[in-house]
Design a protein around this motif. Sequence first.
Motif, PDB file in Angstrom:
ATOM      1  N   SER A  76      -8.624   4.094  -2.340  1.00 28.49           N
ATOM      2  CA  SER A  76      -7.954   5.340  -2.708  1.00 28.49           C
ATOM      3  C   SER A  76      -7.232   5.217  -4.039  1.00 28.49           C
ATOM      4  CB  SER A  76      -6.961   5.751  -1.622  1.00 28.49           C
ATOM      5  OG  SER A  76      -5.954   4.772  -1.462  1.00 28.49           O
ATOM      6  N   GLU A  77      -6.698   4.013  -4.340  1.00 25.63           N
ATOM      7  CA  GLU A  77      -6.016   3.837  -5.623  1.00 25.63           C
ATOM      8  C   GLU A  77      -7.021   3.749  -6.766  1.00 25.63           C
ATOM      9  OE1 GLU A  77      -2.528   1.147  -7.747  1.00 25.63           O
ATOM     10  OE2 GLU A  77      -3.225   0.639  -5.738  1.00 25.63           O
ATOM     11  N   CYS A 130      -7.706   7.214  -7.472  1.00 15.60           N
ATOM     12  CA  CYS A 130      -6.551   7.788  -8.170  1.00 15.60           C
ATOM     13  C   CYS A 130      -6.595   7.443  -9.659  1.00 15.60           C
ATOM     14  CB  CYS A 130      -5.250   7.279  -7.536  1.00 15.60           C
ATOM     15  SG  CYS A 130      -3.756   7.798  -8.399  1.00 15.60           S
ATOM     16  N   GLU A 172       0.819  -1.212   0.000  1.00 13.68           N
ATOM     17  CA  GLU A 172       0.000   0.000   0.000  1.00 13.68           C
ATOM     18  C   GLU A 172       0.854   1.263   0.000  1.00 13.68           C
ATOM     19  OE1 GLU A 172       0.014  -1.684   4.270  1.00 13.68           O
ATOM     20  OE2 GLU A 172      -0.224  -2.442   2.209  1.00 13.68           O
ATOM     21  N   ASN A 173       2.155   1.137   0.241  1.00 17.99           N
ATOM     22  CA  ASN A 173       3.043   2.304   0.228  1.00 17.99           C
ATOM     23  C   ASN A 173       3.664   2.564  -1.145  1.00 17.99           C
ATOM     24  OD1 ASN A 173       2.510   2.504   2.925  1.00 17.99           O
ATOM     25  ND2 ASN A 173       4.527   1.873   3.627  1.00 17.99           N
ATOM     26  N   GLN A 217       3.808   3.876  -4.828  1.00 15.48           N
ATOM     27  CA  GLN A 217       3.124   4.875  -5.662  1.00 15.48           C
ATOM     28  C   GLN A 217       3.123   4.387  -7.110  1.00 15.48           C
ATOM     29  OE1 GLN A 217       5.115   8.641  -4.902  1.00 15.48           O
ATOM     30  NE2 GLN A 217       3.762   9.085  -3.193  1.00 15.48           N
ATOM     31  N   LYS A 262      -2.480  12.526  -4.525  1.00 19.45           N
ATOM     32  CA  LYS A 262      -1.194  12.827  -3.877  1.00 19.45           C
ATOM     33  C   LYS A 262      -0.606  11.569  -3.249  1.00 19.45           C
ATOM     34  CE  LYS A 262       1.763  15.957  -2.166  1.00 19.45           C
ATOM     35  NZ  LYS A 262       2.553  16.911  -2.965  1.00 19.45           N
ATOM     36  N   LYS A 263      -1.437  10.735  -2.659  1.00 11.30           N
ATOM     37  CA  LYS A 263      -0.957   9.523  -1.993  1.00 11.30           C
ATOM     38  C   LYS A 263      -0.295   8.575  -2.978  1.00 11.30           C
ATOM     39  CE  LYS A 263      -2.508   5.507   0.692  1.00 11.30           C
ATOM     40  NZ  LYS A 263      -3.663   4.853   1.366  1.00 11.30           N
ATOM     41  N   HIS A 264      -0.847   8.436  -4.186  1.00 11.71           N
ATOM     42  CA  HIS A 264      -0.375   7.417  -5.116  1.00 11.71           C
ATOM     43  C   HIS A 264       0.526   7.947  -6.224  1.00 11.71           C
ATOM     44  CE1 HIS A 264      -2.785   4.220  -3.335  1.00 11.71           C
ATOM     45  NE2 HIS A 264      -3.785   5.088  -3.261  1.00 11.71           N
ATOM     46  N   GLY A 273       2.207  11.382  -5.706  1.00 13.15           N
ATOM     47  CA  GLY A 273       3.056  12.425  -5.157  1.00 13.15           C
ATOM     48  C   GLY A 273       2.767  13.803  -5.733  1.00 13.15           C
ATOM     49  N   LYS A 292      -6.285  14.285  -2.148  1.00 13.84           N
ATOM     50  CA  LYS A 292      -5.594  13.404  -1.197  1.00 13.84           C
ATOM     51  C   LYS A 292      -5.263  12.059  -1.839  1.00 13.84           C
ATOM     52  CE  LYS A 292      -6.171  11.288   3.370  1.00 13.84           C
ATOM     53  NZ  LYS A 292      -7.078  11.160   4.552  1.00 13.84           N
ATOM     54  N   CYS A 293      -6.215  11.481  -2.576  1.00 16.07           N
ATOM     55  CA  CYS A 293      -5.989  10.181  -3.221  1.00 16.07           C
ATOM     56  C   CYS A 293      -4.891  10.275  -4.279  1.00 16.07           C
ATOM     57  CB  CYS A 293      -7.280   9.671  -3.855  1.00 16.07           C
ATOM     58  SG  CYS A 293      -8.541   9.161  -2.661  1.00 16.07           S
TER      59      CYS A 293
END
Length: 291
Positions: free
Chosen positions: A181-182, A185, A100-101, A103, A221-223, A225, A218-219
């Motif tokens: 979230s992905e 994305c 999950e970390n 990207q 940015k998380k996946h 950057g 947020k989604c």
Amino acid sequence: MFCLELSIPPLPKLLTVNKVTFWRNDVHPERVFPLYDIIIVRHGVFYITEEDTPYELKENQMIILEPGKRHYGHQPCSTDTLLFYLHFQHKAPLQTLPIENIQWNAVMPLTTYHDLEVQEQKMYIPKSIELNVKQYEPILEEMITLREQSIMENMLPLQANLAQFLAMLQKTARSQSLARSEQVCNLITNYLYTTMEQPFRLEDMAQDLNFSINYLSKCLKKHTGLTPLHYLNHIRMEKAVALLSHTNLTLQEISMKVGIPDYNYFFRLFRKHAGIPPAKFRSEVYASKTT
């Protein structure tokens, strides 16, 4: 699920691939191996420990044993067990990280003919995963055949098959871990690609995708950057590079084509991303084609 992060290029190099039966009461020997060892259980059950971590692999399960780490069978097979195995050579993993970390949608820097070295990239291989071996069997059997017919002509397709096999593993790992979230994305990136030529407003995107601006940002940015605008600008500049390199459109037409009606803004943005103004980029592309 955890993945090994490997730096590429170069791609991993296959040494051998085969299948073997461990009969009931057989046990894997203890060793410290200088190669990666992928073990896939076709049927049966297989017991293997790496360092201090024991694994019980059942049908349709796989593990990657890492180079330089001690591994051994901690228990005999309780039934006849058929395995596929592959040995490949590559540098040690950069790190092992939760899937999950990763990207997956992170953008790479723009590449142009100015580049003289390949930028470092990464691939992600699941440390241990459950998979449908039937989907992998055709490529594994083809690799075994190519390896057994050990002639020069077969070596390139053999190595290419290893790359394809590892890409399949990466895709399987990602599909099994696709978080909400992905998924969002992916909706955003698809939206930005399909609406690239249109004026962009966060409010319009939020309304079209039926999510709040904050949640969408947020989604993404998380996946990746990047913020939505930064991601959009990146893909617009990718398109601009292609149009400058392969069409005779004017600079103003290209600016409009990538959704930026303000040419001065397009000029500044392109220079920021590519390092040189668009006119100079095009002239140097044409010069390189005539030399």
